[in-house]
Write a protein that holds these residues in place. Sequence first.
Motif, short mmCIF file in Angstrom:
data_model
loop_
_atom_site.label_atom_id
_atom_site.label_comp_id
_atom_site.label_asym_id
_atom_site.label_seq_id
_atom_site.Cartn_x
_atom_site.Cartn_y
_atom_site.Cartn_z
N VAL A 12 0.85 -1.20 0.00
CA VAL A 12 0.00 0.00 0.00
C VAL A 12 0.88 1.25 0.00
O VAL A 12 0.59 2.23 -0.71
CB VAL A 12 -0.97 -0.02 1.21
N ASP A 13 1.96 1.23 0.77
CA ASP A 13 2.89 2.36 0.78
C ASP A 13 3.50 2.57 -0.61
O ASP A 13 3.63 3.70 -1.09
CB ASP A 13 4.00 2.15 1.80
N GLN A 14 3.89 1.47 -1.26
CA GLN A 14 4.46 1.57 -2.60
C GLN A 14 3.43 2.10 -3.59
O GLN A 14 3.79 2.90 -4.48
CB GLN A 14 4.98 0.20 -3.05
N LEU A 15 2.17 1.69 -3.45
CA LEU A 15 1.12 2.20 -4.33
C LEU A 15 0.96 3.70 -4.15
O LEU A 15 0.83 4.44 -5.14
CB LEU A 15 -0.20 1.48 -4.07
N ALA A 16 0.99 4.17 -2.91
CA ALA A 16 0.88 5.62 -2.65
C ALA A 16 2.06 6.36 -3.29
O ALA A 16 1.88 7.43 -3.89
CB ALA A 16 0.82 5.88 -1.15
N GLN A 17 3.26 5.79 -3.19
CA GLN A 17 4.42 6.41 -3.81
C GLN A 17 4.28 6.43 -5.33
O GLN A 17 4.67 7.41 -5.99
CB GLN A 17 5.71 5.68 -3.41
N GLN A 18 3.72 5.36 -5.89
CA GLN A 18 3.50 5.33 -7.33
C GLN A 18 2.49 6.39 -7.76
O GLN A 18 2.66 7.02 -8.81
CB GLN A 18 3.03 3.95 -7.78
N PHE A 19 1.44 6.59 -6.96
CA PHE A 19 0.47 7.65 -7.27
C PHE A 19 1.16 9.00 -7.31
O PHE A 19 0.94 9.80 -8.23
CB PHE A 19 -0.66 7.67 -6.25
N VAL A 20 1.98 9.28 -6.31
CA VAL A 20 2.67 10.56 -6.25
C VAL A 20 3.61 10.72 -7.44
O VAL A 20 3.67 11.79 -8.07
CB VAL A 20 3.45 10.69 -4.91
N ALA A 21 4.33 9.64 -7.78
CA ALA A 21 5.25 9.70 -8.92
C ALA A 21 4.48 9.95 -10.22
O ALA A 21 4.93 10.71 -11.09
CB ALA A 21 6.06 8.41 -9.01
N CYS A 22 3.32 9.33 -10.37
CA CYS A 22 2.49 9.52 -11.57
C CYS A 22 2.02 10.96 -11.68
O CYS A 22 2.12 11.58 -12.75
CB CYS A 22 1.28 8.59 -11.56
N ILE A 23 1.53 11.49 -10.58
CA ILE A 23 1.05 12.88 -10.59
C ILE A 23 2.20 13.83 -10.89
O ILE A 23 2.05 14.77 -11.68
CB ILE A 23 0.38 13.23 -9.24
N HIS A 24 3.36 13.57 -10.30
CA HIS A 24 4.53 14.43 -10.56
C HIS A 24 4.91 14.37 -12.05
O HIS A 24 5.17 15.40 -12.67
CB HIS A 24 5.71 14.01 -9.70
N TYR A 25 4.95 13.16 -12.61
CA TYR A 25 5.32 13.02 -14.02
C TYR A 25 4.33 13.77 -14.91
O TYR A 25 4.73 14.53 -15.80
CB TYR A 25 5.38 11.54 -14.43
N ILE A 26 3.06 13.55 -14.68
CA ILE A 26 2.04 14.20 -15.52
C ILE A 26 2.09 15.71 -15.36
O ILE A 26 2.01 16.45 -16.35
CB ILE A 26 0.64 13.64 -15.19
N GLU A 67 2.28 3.14 -19.45
CA GLU A 67 3.18 2.36 -18.60
C GLU A 67 2.93 2.63 -17.12
O GLU A 67 2.88 1.70 -16.30
CB GLU A 67 4.63 2.70 -18.95
N LEU A 68 2.71 3.89 -16.77
CA LEU A 68 2.40 4.24 -15.38
C LEU A 68 1.09 3.59 -14.94
O LEU A 68 0.98 3.07 -13.82
CB LEU A 68 2.35 5.75 -15.20
N ALA A 69 0.10 3.60 -15.81
CA ALA A 69 -1.19 3.00 -15.49
C ALA A 69 -1.05 1.48 -15.30
O ALA A 69 -1.64 0.91 -14.38
CB ALA A 69 -2.21 3.30 -16.58
N GLN A 70 -0.26 0.84 -16.15
CA GLN A 70 -0.04 -0.60 -16.02
C GLN A 70 0.65 -0.93 -14.70
O GLN A 70 0.31 -1.91 -14.04
CB GLN A 70 0.77 -1.14 -17.20
N ASP A 71 1.62 -0.09 -14.31
CA ASP A 71 2.31 -0.30 -13.04
C ASP A 71 1.34 -0.17 -11.86
O ASP A 71 1.41 -0.94 -10.90
CB ASP A 71 3.46 0.69 -12.88
N LEU A 72 0.44 0.82 -11.94
CA LEU A 72 -0.55 0.99 -10.88
C LEU A 72 -1.48 -0.21 -10.80
O LEU A 72 -1.80 -0.69 -9.70
CB LEU A 72 -1.35 2.27 -11.11
#
Length: 138
Positions: A12-26, A67-72
């Motif tokens: 769950v922590d990794q998923l939250a980090q992935q969300f933040v990384a996705c938002i930052h990238y976009i 790719e980000l969506a697939q990772d999520l």
Amino acid sequence: MGDRLTQLQDAVDQLAQQFVACIHYINRHHNLETLGPNDQIRDVKQEPDKQEVDPHPAEVFKASQVELAQDLITKEQQIEYLISVLPGLDNNEKDQERNIKELEEELKVAEAQRQDAIKEREDTLAKLDAVIRSIRRP
């Protein structure tokens, strides 16, 4: 590797980090476009080497989004699996008690085997010691 709850919390922590990384990238690499007739693109003066937005080409940006969506999705599926293997979700209290009793019985059998192995080892060591002590130098 930790227990299942620790693995779930880490996921769950990794998923939250992935969300933040996705938002930052976009936020960092989108194209500056107006969406409506009254929208304006702000002209923010910054240091020349620091840009607020660094737009990527449309194809690269779209591929990165996919790719980000697939990772999520992959991480979310991992979380669903971890939740599904948690004890108690599909088991009622009686099933859990039965499982605990079965595990206790298995533990008793394993402990008896361990004690037998320890006794056998001690007997073997005693025999070996007796053989070593009985050997005389010529």
